[in-house]
Design an enzyme around this catalytic site. Structure first.
Site, PDB file in Angstrom:
ATOM      1  N   GLY A 187      27.721 -41.311  -3.894  1.00 22.56           N
ATOM      2  CA  GLY A 187      28.873 -41.521  -4.783  1.00 22.56           C
ATOM      3  C   GLY A 187      30.150 -40.875  -4.277  1.00 22.56           C
ATOM      4  CE  LYS A 205      44.690 -38.631  -2.954  1.00 24.49           C
ATOM      5  NZ  LYS A 205      43.332 -38.346  -2.514  1.00 24.49           N
TER       6      LYS A 205
END
Ligand SMILES: NC(=O)c1ccc[n+]([C@@H]2O[C@H](COP(=O)([O-])OP(=O)(O)OC[C@H]3O[C@@H](n4cnc5c(N)ncnc54)[C@H](OP(=O)(O)O)[C@@H]3O)[C@@H](O)[C@H]2O)c1
Length: 451
Positions: A187, A205
Protein backbone atom coordinates in the site's frame (compact mmCIF):
# COMPACT_ATOMS: atom_id res chain seq x y z
CA UNK A 1 -19.46 26.30 23.02
CA UNK A 2 -20.23 27.51 19.51
CA UNK A 3 -19.98 25.12 16.59
CA UNK A 4 -18.30 25.88 13.28
CA UNK A 5 -19.89 23.85 10.45
CA UNK A 6 -17.39 22.54 7.94
CA UNK A 7 -17.85 20.71 4.61
CA UNK A 8 -15.53 17.94 3.38
CA UNK A 9 -14.98 17.38 -0.32
CA UNK A 10 -13.93 13.71 -0.25
CA UNK A 11 -14.12 11.09 2.48
CA UNK A 12 -11.38 8.65 1.47
CA UNK A 13 -8.13 8.04 3.32
CA UNK A 14 -7.40 11.58 4.42
CA UNK A 15 -11.07 12.51 4.91
CA UNK A 16 -11.54 9.55 7.26
CA UNK A 17 -8.42 10.64 9.19
CA UNK A 18 -9.84 14.17 9.53
CA UNK A 19 -13.14 12.81 10.92
CA UNK A 20 -11.24 10.62 13.38
CA UNK A 21 -8.84 13.32 14.57
CA UNK A 22 -11.65 15.83 15.09
CA UNK A 23 -13.53 13.25 17.18
CA UNK A 24 -10.48 12.08 19.15
CA UNK A 25 -9.26 15.59 19.96
CA UNK A 26 -12.57 17.41 20.16
CA UNK A 27 -12.07 18.69 23.71
CA UNK A 28 -8.49 19.84 23.14
CA UNK A 29 -9.43 21.54 19.86
CA UNK A 30 -12.37 23.24 21.58
CA UNK A 31 -10.05 24.53 24.29
CA UNK A 32 -7.52 25.82 21.73
CA UNK A 33 -10.06 27.33 19.37
CA UNK A 34 -12.88 28.38 21.66
CA UNK A 35 -15.34 26.64 19.35
CA UNK A 36 -16.11 23.14 18.21
CA UNK A 37 -15.58 22.03 14.60
CA UNK A 38 -18.37 19.91 13.14
CA UNK A 39 -18.34 18.06 9.81
CA UNK A 40 -21.75 19.13 8.54
CA UNK A 41 -21.52 17.35 5.19
CA UNK A 42 -19.08 15.25 3.15
CA UNK A 43 -19.21 14.93 -0.63
CA UNK A 44 -18.28 11.57 -2.15
CA UNK A 45 -18.69 9.79 -5.49
CA UNK A 46 -20.54 6.79 -4.09
CA UNK A 47 -22.65 7.34 -0.97
CA UNK A 48 -23.26 3.61 -0.46
CA UNK A 49 -19.81 2.09 -0.43
CA UNK A 50 -18.30 0.92 2.89
CA UNK A 51 -16.04 3.52 4.52
CA UNK A 52 -13.45 3.80 7.26
CA UNK A 53 -14.93 7.13 8.34
CA UNK A 54 -17.31 7.08 11.27
CA UNK A 55 -19.58 9.79 9.92
CA UNK A 56 -23.37 9.55 9.94
CA UNK A 57 -24.39 8.43 6.42
CA UNK A 58 -27.09 11.13 6.40
CA UNK A 59 -24.25 13.65 6.11
CA UNK A 60 -22.93 12.16 2.86
CA UNK A 61 -23.83 13.84 -0.40
CA UNK A 62 -22.97 13.21 -4.03
CA UNK A 63 -23.51 16.89 -4.86
CA UNK A 64 -20.21 18.64 -4.03
CA UNK A 65 -21.32 21.90 -5.70
CA UNK A 66 -24.31 22.14 -3.34
CA UNK A 67 -21.96 21.59 -0.39
CA UNK A 68 -19.76 24.48 -1.59
CA UNK A 69 -22.81 26.72 -1.92
CA UNK A 70 -24.41 25.77 1.43
CA UNK A 71 -24.63 29.08 3.35
CA UNK A 72 -24.30 27.31 6.71
CA UNK A 73 -20.90 25.80 5.88
CA UNK A 74 -18.09 28.17 6.90
CA UNK A 75 -15.01 26.29 5.69
CA UNK A 76 -14.60 23.82 2.83
CA UNK A 77 -11.91 21.14 3.18
CA UNK A 78 -10.90 19.60 -0.16
CA UNK A 79 -9.46 16.08 0.22
CA UNK A 80 -10.65 14.52 -3.04
CA UNK A 81 -7.48 14.95 -5.14
CA UNK A 82 -6.83 15.55 -8.85
CA UNK A 83 -7.06 18.75 -10.87
CA UNK A 84 -10.77 18.61 -11.73
CA UNK A 85 -13.40 18.89 -10.34
CA UNK A 86 -11.26 20.01 -7.37
CA UNK A 87 -10.32 23.30 -9.11
CA UNK A 88 -13.91 24.20 -9.98
CA UNK A 89 -15.20 23.28 -6.53
CA UNK A 90 -12.48 25.25 -4.71
CA UNK A 91 -13.30 28.30 -6.88
CA UNK A 92 -17.01 27.85 -6.14
CA UNK A 93 -16.36 27.67 -2.39
CA UNK A 94 -14.12 30.75 -2.55
CA UNK A 95 -16.70 32.66 -4.60
CA UNK A 96 -19.26 31.77 -1.91
CA UNK A 97 -16.98 33.49 0.64
CA UNK A 98 -15.68 30.36 2.33
CA UNK A 99 -12.15 29.79 3.53
CA UNK A 100 -10.68 26.63 2.09
CA UNK A 101 -8.22 24.00 3.26
CA UNK A 102 -6.78 21.56 0.75
CA UNK A 103 -4.38 18.61 0.77
CA UNK A 104 -4.22 18.63 -3.02
CA UNK A 105 -0.79 19.54 -4.46
CA UNK A 106 -1.90 18.60 -7.96
CA UNK A 107 -4.64 21.25 -8.18
CA UNK A 108 -2.43 23.94 -6.59
CA UNK A 109 0.54 23.15 -8.83
CA UNK A 110 -1.64 23.36 -11.97
CA UNK A 111 -4.11 26.08 -10.94
CA UNK A 112 -2.53 27.79 -7.92
CA UNK A 113 -2.41 31.25 -9.58
CA UNK A 114 -6.11 31.19 -10.32
CA UNK A 115 -7.09 29.82 -6.90
CA UNK A 116 -4.86 32.18 -4.87
CA UNK A 117 -6.01 35.19 -6.95
CA UNK A 118 -9.66 34.28 -6.45
CA UNK A 119 -9.07 33.89 -2.69
CA UNK A 120 -7.30 37.27 -2.49
CA UNK A 121 -10.19 38.93 -4.34
CA UNK A 122 -12.76 37.27 -2.05
CA UNK A 123 -10.61 38.00 1.06
CA UNK A 124 -10.64 34.40 2.18
CA UNK A 125 -7.78 32.08 3.08
CA UNK A 126 -6.33 29.06 1.31
CA UNK A 127 -4.44 26.74 3.66
CA UNK A 128 -2.56 23.78 2.20
CA UNK A 129 -0.11 22.37 4.74
CA UNK A 130 -1.00 18.74 3.90
CA UNK A 131 -0.24 19.29 0.20
CA UNK A 132 3.53 19.13 0.85
CA UNK A 133 4.96 16.35 3.02
CA UNK A 134 1.72 15.44 4.80
CA UNK A 135 2.11 16.06 8.52
CA UNK A 136 5.39 18.01 8.35
CA UNK A 137 4.71 21.69 9.10
CA UNK A 138 6.96 22.89 6.26
CA UNK A 139 4.42 25.27 4.72
CA UNK A 140 3.87 26.94 8.08
CA UNK A 141 7.64 27.12 8.61
CA UNK A 142 8.16 28.88 5.27
CA UNK A 143 5.05 31.04 5.45
CA UNK A 144 5.37 32.13 9.08
CA UNK A 145 8.46 30.86 10.91
CA UNK A 146 10.88 32.02 8.22
CA UNK A 147 8.85 34.99 6.94
CA UNK A 148 11.57 37.26 8.37
CA UNK A 149 14.47 35.53 6.62
CA UNK A 150 15.76 35.23 3.04
CA UNK A 151 15.56 31.65 1.85
CA UNK A 152 18.47 30.50 -0.27
CA UNK A 153 17.67 26.82 -0.82
CA UNK A 154 15.00 24.23 -0.06
CA UNK A 155 16.11 20.66 -0.66
CA UNK A 156 14.40 17.54 0.46
CA UNK A 157 12.80 14.17 0.13
CA UNK A 158 9.16 14.96 -0.56
CA UNK A 159 7.92 11.67 -2.00
CA UNK A 160 7.74 8.78 0.46
CA UNK A 161 7.10 6.12 -2.20
CA UNK A 162 10.33 6.85 -4.09
CA UNK A 163 12.24 7.04 -0.82
CA UNK A 164 10.79 3.71 0.31
CA UNK A 165 11.78 2.05 -2.98
CA UNK A 166 15.35 3.41 -3.04
CA UNK A 167 15.82 2.55 0.65
CA UNK A 168 14.67 -1.05 0.12
CA UNK A 169 16.83 -1.38 -3.02
CA UNK A 170 19.84 -0.10 -1.05
CA UNK A 171 19.26 -2.26 2.04
CA UNK A 172 18.21 -5.47 0.31
CA UNK A 173 20.00 -5.24 -3.05
CA UNK A 174 16.75 -6.02 -4.90
CA UNK A 175 15.93 -4.47 -8.32
CA UNK A 176 13.46 -1.64 -8.86
CA UNK A 177 10.61 -3.73 -10.37
CA UNK A 178 10.65 -6.23 -7.52
CA UNK A 179 10.66 -3.56 -4.80
CA UNK A 180 7.94 -1.60 -6.60
CA UNK A 181 5.68 -4.67 -6.59
CA UNK A 182 6.32 -5.13 -2.86
CA UNK A 183 5.56 -1.44 -2.25
CA UNK A 184 2.29 -1.78 -4.18
CA UNK A 185 1.33 -4.86 -2.17
CA UNK A 186 2.10 -3.00 1.09
CA UNK A 187 0.00 0.00 0.00
CA UNK A 188 3.00 2.36 -0.29
CA UNK A 189 2.66 2.72 -4.07
CA UNK A 190 -0.33 3.22 -6.37
CA UNK A 191 -1.29 0.70 -9.07
CA UNK A 192 -0.07 3.37 -11.52
CA UNK A 193 3.12 4.49 -9.75
CA UNK A 194 4.25 7.03 -12.37
CA UNK A 195 3.32 10.17 -10.37
CA UNK A 196 5.58 8.98 -7.58
CA UNK A 197 8.49 7.19 -9.27
CA UNK A 198 8.78 9.52 -12.28
CA UNK A 199 9.01 12.63 -10.08
CA UNK A 200 5.68 14.26 -11.08
CA UNK A 201 4.30 14.35 -7.51
CA UNK A 202 7.58 15.86 -6.28
CA UNK A 203 7.40 18.51 -9.06
CA UNK A 204 3.89 19.46 -7.90
CA UNK A 205 5.17 19.89 -4.33
CA UNK A 206 8.27 21.79 -5.44
CA UNK A 207 6.14 24.40 -7.26
CA UNK A 208 4.52 25.17 -3.88
CA UNK A 209 7.80 25.24 -1.96
CA UNK A 210 9.44 27.45 -4.60
CA UNK A 211 6.46 29.85 -4.62
CA UNK A 212 6.63 30.32 -0.87
CA UNK A 213 10.41 30.48 -0.70
CA UNK A 214 11.17 32.66 -3.71
CA UNK A 215 7.87 34.04 -5.01
CA UNK A 216 8.30 32.21 -8.34
CA UNK A 217 5.31 30.98 -10.29
CA UNK A 218 6.63 27.72 -11.62
CA UNK A 219 4.65 25.32 -13.77
CA UNK A 220 5.47 21.66 -13.09
CA UNK A 221 6.64 21.35 -16.74
CA UNK A 222 9.36 23.98 -16.15
CA UNK A 223 11.11 21.82 -13.57
CA UNK A 224 13.98 19.51 -14.56
CA UNK A 225 12.46 16.16 -13.66
CA UNK A 226 14.12 12.71 -13.58
CA UNK A 227 12.58 9.64 -11.94
CA UNK A 228 14.17 6.69 -10.20
CA UNK A 229 13.30 3.84 -12.61
CA UNK A 230 16.74 3.46 -14.27
CA UNK A 231 18.65 3.03 -10.98
CA UNK A 232 20.00 -0.45 -10.23
CA UNK A 233 21.15 -2.03 -6.93
CA UNK A 234 24.69 -1.95 -8.38
CA UNK A 235 24.49 1.87 -8.66
CA UNK A 236 23.39 2.09 -5.04
CA UNK A 237 26.19 -0.22 -3.89
CA UNK A 238 28.79 1.79 -5.81
CA UNK A 239 27.42 5.06 -4.42
CA UNK A 240 27.78 3.59 -0.91
CA UNK A 241 31.41 2.76 -1.57
CA UNK A 242 31.99 6.40 -2.50
CA UNK A 243 30.37 7.45 0.81
CA UNK A 244 26.97 8.38 -0.62
CA UNK A 245 23.33 7.35 -0.33
CA UNK A 246 21.05 7.82 -3.35
CA UNK A 247 17.96 9.84 -2.44
CA UNK A 248 15.01 11.17 -4.47
CA UNK A 249 15.43 14.92 -4.09
CA UNK A 250 13.42 18.03 -4.90
CA UNK A 251 15.58 21.16 -4.83
CA UNK A 252 15.01 24.84 -5.50
CA UNK A 253 17.68 27.44 -4.91
CA UNK A 254 18.18 31.11 -5.60
CA UNK A 255 21.83 32.05 -6.24
CA UNK A 256 21.03 35.74 -6.64
CA UNK A 257 20.78 35.42 -10.44
CA UNK A 258 17.53 33.46 -10.38
CA UNK A 259 15.82 30.31 -9.24
CA UNK A 260 16.70 26.80 -10.38
CA UNK A 261 14.23 24.03 -9.56
CA UNK A 262 14.87 20.34 -10.08
CA UNK A 263 13.58 16.92 -9.10
CA UNK A 264 15.92 13.95 -9.50
CA UNK A 265 17.63 11.19 -7.58
CA UNK A 266 21.01 12.33 -6.31
CA UNK A 267 24.02 10.95 -4.47
CA UNK A 268 23.89 12.55 -1.00
CA UNK A 269 26.89 12.33 1.36
CA UNK A 270 26.23 9.69 4.02
CA UNK A 271 26.77 12.27 6.77
CA UNK A 272 24.06 14.61 5.39
CA UNK A 273 20.83 14.49 7.45
CA UNK A 274 18.87 13.78 4.25
CA UNK A 275 20.88 10.56 3.81
CA UNK A 276 19.47 9.09 7.02
CA UNK A 277 15.85 9.87 6.08
CA UNK A 278 14.80 6.32 5.16
CA UNK A 279 11.74 4.33 4.13
CA UNK A 280 8.56 6.34 3.65
CA UNK A 281 9.81 9.28 5.72
CA UNK A 282 10.13 12.79 4.29
CA UNK A 283 12.68 15.46 5.18
CA UNK A 284 13.30 19.01 4.01
CA UNK A 285 16.42 21.05 4.62
CA UNK A 286 15.94 24.81 4.37
CA UNK A 287 18.93 27.12 4.09
CA UNK A 288 18.19 30.76 4.87
CA UNK A 289 20.51 33.74 5.16
CA UNK A 290 20.08 34.60 8.84
CA UNK A 291 19.06 31.28 10.41
CA UNK A 292 21.31 29.01 8.36
CA UNK A 293 20.18 25.42 8.01
CA UNK A 294 17.00 24.06 9.53
CA UNK A 295 15.65 20.55 9.09
CA UNK A 296 12.06 19.28 9.05
CA UNK A 297 11.57 15.53 9.13
CA UNK A 298 8.64 13.18 9.65
CA UNK A 299 5.83 11.22 8.02
CA UNK A 300 4.91 12.78 4.71
CA UNK A 301 1.82 10.70 4.00
CA UNK A 302 -0.71 8.32 5.51
CA UNK A 303 -4.16 8.81 6.91
CA UNK A 304 -3.39 10.24 10.35
CA UNK A 305 -0.17 12.19 9.61
CA UNK A 306 -1.93 13.94 6.74
CA UNK A 307 -5.04 14.54 8.85
CA UNK A 308 -2.83 16.25 11.46
CA UNK A 309 -1.89 18.88 8.88
CA UNK A 310 -5.44 19.27 7.53
CA UNK A 311 -6.99 19.70 10.97
CA UNK A 312 -4.21 22.08 12.09
CA UNK A 313 -5.05 24.22 9.03
CA UNK A 314 -8.71 23.97 9.88
CA UNK A 315 -8.08 25.21 13.44
CA UNK A 316 -5.93 28.02 12.09
CA UNK A 317 -8.48 29.15 9.53
CA UNK A 318 -11.31 28.93 12.09
CA UNK A 319 -9.40 31.25 14.43
CA UNK A 320 -10.20 34.07 12.02
CA UNK A 321 -13.94 33.39 12.08
CA UNK A 322 -16.13 35.53 14.32
CA UNK A 323 -17.59 32.37 15.90
CA UNK A 324 -14.20 31.56 17.42
CA UNK A 325 -13.45 35.19 18.28
CA UNK A 326 -16.83 35.67 19.96
CA UNK A 327 -16.04 32.87 22.36
CA UNK A 328 -12.36 33.64 22.89
CA UNK A 329 -12.82 37.36 23.16
CA UNK A 330 -9.90 38.85 21.28
CA UNK A 331 -8.40 36.29 18.98
CA UNK A 332 -9.03 38.44 15.89
CA UNK A 333 -5.92 38.87 13.82
CA UNK A 334 -5.10 40.41 10.52
CA UNK A 335 -6.07 37.96 7.81
CA UNK A 336 -2.83 36.28 6.73
CA UNK A 337 -1.85 36.27 3.10
CA UNK A 338 -4.14 33.87 1.25
CA UNK A 339 -1.24 32.23 -0.49
CA UNK A 340 2.27 32.90 -1.64
CA UNK A 341 3.18 36.59 -1.83
CA UNK A 342 2.14 38.35 -5.04
CA UNK A 343 5.74 39.53 -5.47
CA UNK A 344 7.18 39.94 -8.94
CA UNK A 345 8.41 36.55 -10.03
CA UNK A 346 12.17 35.95 -9.70
CA UNK A 347 13.83 34.94 -12.96
CA UNK A 348 14.20 31.21 -13.52
CA UNK A 349 17.65 29.81 -14.24
CA UNK A 350 18.15 27.30 -17.02
CA UNK A 351 18.76 23.80 -15.58
CA UNK A 352 21.70 23.62 -18.01
CA UNK A 353 23.47 26.10 -15.68
CA UNK A 354 23.54 23.58 -12.86
CA UNK A 355 27.09 22.72 -11.82
CA UNK A 356 27.85 19.62 -9.76
CA UNK A 357 29.69 16.31 -9.89
CA UNK A 358 28.09 13.55 -11.91
CA UNK A 359 27.88 9.79 -11.63
CA UNK A 360 27.61 8.40 -15.17
CA UNK A 361 27.00 4.71 -15.90
CA UNK A 362 27.75 3.67 -19.48
CA UNK A 363 26.64 0.36 -20.99
CA UNK A 364 29.68 -0.17 -23.19
CA UNK A 365 30.76 -2.99 -25.48
CA UNK A 366 33.51 -5.00 -23.75
CA UNK A 367 36.29 -4.49 -26.28
CA UNK A 368 39.51 -2.52 -26.60
CA UNK A 369 39.33 1.19 -27.40
CA UNK A 370 35.78 1.76 -26.11
CA UNK A 371 36.80 3.66 -23.01
CA UNK A 372 39.04 5.88 -25.11
CA UNK A 373 36.05 6.86 -27.26
CA UNK A 374 33.95 7.73 -24.20
CA UNK A 375 36.66 9.67 -22.40
CA UNK A 376 37.57 11.54 -25.62
CA UNK A 377 34.01 12.93 -25.90
CA UNK A 378 33.99 13.83 -22.21
CA UNK A 379 37.34 15.58 -22.61
CA UNK A 380 36.13 17.51 -25.67
CA UNK A 381 33.29 18.85 -23.47
CA UNK A 382 35.74 19.87 -20.72
CA UNK A 383 34.35 17.27 -18.35
CA UNK A 384 37.15 15.94 -16.22
CA UNK A 385 37.01 12.50 -14.69
CA UNK A 386 37.62 11.93 -11.00
CA UNK A 387 37.24 8.15 -11.05
CA UNK A 388 36.48 5.47 -13.59
CA UNK A 389 35.38 2.01 -12.58
CA UNK A 390 34.58 -1.15 -14.47
CA UNK A 391 33.64 -4.02 -12.25
CA UNK A 392 33.67 -7.72 -13.06
CA UNK A 393 33.52 -9.29 -16.49
CA UNK A 394 30.13 -8.96 -18.22
CA UNK A 395 28.28 -12.04 -19.46
CA UNK A 396 29.41 -12.95 -23.00
CA UNK A 397 27.73 -10.61 -25.49
CA UNK A 398 26.44 -8.27 -22.75
CA UNK A 399 27.66 -4.69 -22.38
CA UNK A 400 29.98 -3.81 -19.51
CA UNK A 401 28.86 -1.28 -16.91
CA UNK A 402 31.47 1.47 -16.79
CA UNK A 403 31.00 4.12 -14.13
CA UNK A 404 32.58 7.54 -14.35
CA UNK A 405 32.50 10.04 -11.49
CA UNK A 406 33.29 13.51 -12.76
CA UNK A 407 34.71 16.61 -11.18
CA UNK A 408 32.20 19.48 -11.05
CA UNK A 409 30.84 20.12 -14.53
CA UNK A 410 28.02 22.08 -16.15
CA UNK A 411 24.84 20.12 -16.79
CA UNK A 412 24.62 21.58 -20.31
CA UNK A 413 28.03 20.18 -21.27
CA UNK A 414 27.34 16.81 -19.66
CA UNK A 415 24.07 16.46 -21.56
CA UNK A 416 25.67 17.37 -24.90
CA UNK A 417 28.48 14.89 -24.25
CA UNK A 418 26.00 12.13 -23.41
CA UNK A 419 23.95 12.89 -26.52
CA UNK A 420 27.08 12.09 -28.57
CA UNK A 421 28.25 9.17 -26.45
CA UNK A 422 24.84 7.48 -26.54
CA UNK A 423 25.01 7.54 -30.35
CA UNK A 424 28.36 5.70 -30.44
CA UNK A 425 27.88 2.17 -31.86
CA UNK A 426 29.79 0.79 -28.85
CA UNK A 427 27.17 2.09 -26.37
CA UNK A 428 24.30 -0.35 -25.88
CA UNK A 429 21.79 1.65 -23.77
CA UNK A 430 21.26 5.29 -22.82
CA UNK A 431 23.71 6.35 -20.12
CA UNK A 432 22.44 6.75 -16.56
CA UNK A 433 23.14 10.23 -15.20
CA UNK A 434 22.93 10.84 -11.45
CA UNK A 435 23.85 14.16 -9.87
CA UNK A 436 26.01 14.32 -6.76
CA UNK A 437 24.48 16.71 -4.28
CA UNK A 438 27.49 17.99 -2.34
CA UNK A 439 30.06 20.27 -3.91
CA UNK A 440 32.76 19.07 -1.48
CA UNK A 441 35.22 16.28 -1.98
CA UNK A 442 33.91 12.79 -2.50
CA UNK A 443 34.51 11.05 0.82
CA UNK A 444 35.03 7.32 0.58
CA UNK A 445 37.86 5.54 -1.12
CA UNK A 446 36.75 3.49 -4.06
CA UNK A 447 38.93 1.09 -5.96
CA UNK A 448 39.06 2.16 -9.55
CA UNK A 449 41.28 3.72 -12.15
CA UNK A 450 42.41 7.22 -11.21
CA UNK A 451 42.71 9.32 -14.35
N1 LIG B 1 -3.25 9.65 1.26
C1 LIG B 1 -2.22 10.35 1.71
O1 LIG B 1 -1.38 9.85 2.46
C2 LIG B 1 -2.08 11.79 1.31
C3 LIG B 1 -0.99 12.55 1.81
C4 LIG B 1 -0.89 13.90 1.50
C5 LIG B 1 -1.82 14.47 0.66
N2 LIG B 1 -2.84 13.70 0.15
C6 LIG B 1 -3.81 14.33 -0.74
O2 LIG B 1 -5.08 14.27 -0.15
C7 LIG B 1 -6.07 14.17 -1.15
C8 LIG B 1 -6.96 12.96 -0.85
O3 LIG B 1 -6.18 11.80 -0.83
P1 LIG B 1 -6.81 10.40 -0.34
O4 LIG B 1 -5.68 9.48 -0.22
O5 LIG B 1 -7.70 10.64 0.82
O6 LIG B 1 -7.70 10.02 -1.62
P2 LIG B 1 -8.84 8.89 -1.70
O7 LIG B 1 -8.68 7.92 -0.60
O8 LIG B 1 -8.86 8.42 -3.10
O9 LIG B 1 -10.19 9.71 -1.43
C9 LIG B 1 -10.76 10.60 -2.37
C10 LIG B 1 -12.16 10.94 -1.91
O10 LIG B 1 -12.71 11.92 -2.80
C11 LIG B 1 -13.97 11.48 -3.28
N3 LIG B 1 -14.11 11.96 -4.65
C12 LIG B 1 -13.21 11.85 -5.66
N4 LIG B 1 -13.70 12.43 -6.78
C13 LIG B 1 -14.91 12.90 -6.46
C14 LIG B 1 -15.92 13.60 -7.19
N5 LIG B 1 -15.77 13.91 -8.47
N6 LIG B 1 -17.07 13.93 -6.54
C15 LIG B 1 -17.25 13.61 -5.23
N7 LIG B 1 -16.32 12.96 -4.49
C16 LIG B 1 -15.18 12.61 -5.09
C17 LIG B 1 -13.93 9.97 -3.21
O11 LIG B 1 -15.27 9.49 -3.15
P3 LIG B 1 -15.57 7.90 -3.00
O12 LIG B 1 -15.07 7.54 -1.62
O13 LIG B 1 -17.04 7.78 -3.09
O14 LIG B 1 -14.81 7.23 -4.09
C18 LIG B 1 -13.12 9.74 -1.94
O15 LIG B 1 -13.97 9.80 -0.82
C19 LIG B 1 -5.31 14.09 -2.48
O16 LIG B 1 -5.21 15.37 -3.05
C20 LIG B 1 -3.95 13.60 -2.06
O17 LIG B 1 -2.93 13.98 -2.95
C21 LIG B 1 -2.98 12.39 0.47
Amino acid sequence: MRTIPVGLLGLGNVGAGVVRLLADNDAAIGARLGASIEIRAAAVRDAHKPRQATLDRARLTTDPAALCADPEIRVVVEVMGGAEPARTLLLQAIAAGKHVVTANKHVLAEHGDEIFAAAAAARVNVYYEAAVCGGLPIIRALREGLASDRIQEVAGIVNGTSNFILTAMTDEGRPFDEVLRAAQAAGYAEADPSFDVDGIDACHKLTLLARLSFGVRLRPGQILCDGIRPITPADLALAARFGYVVKPLAIADDDGQGVLARVHPALVPARDPLASCAGTMNAIKVTSAALGQSLYQGRGAGMMPTAVAVVADLIEVCRDLPEARAVRGAAGRAVPAPGPPPSPSRPLRDPGDLECRYYLRFAAADRPGVLAQVTRVLGEHEISIWQLIQEGAPAPGSPAAVVVVTHPARERRVRSALALIDRLPVIAHPTLLLRIQAQGQVTGACPGVML
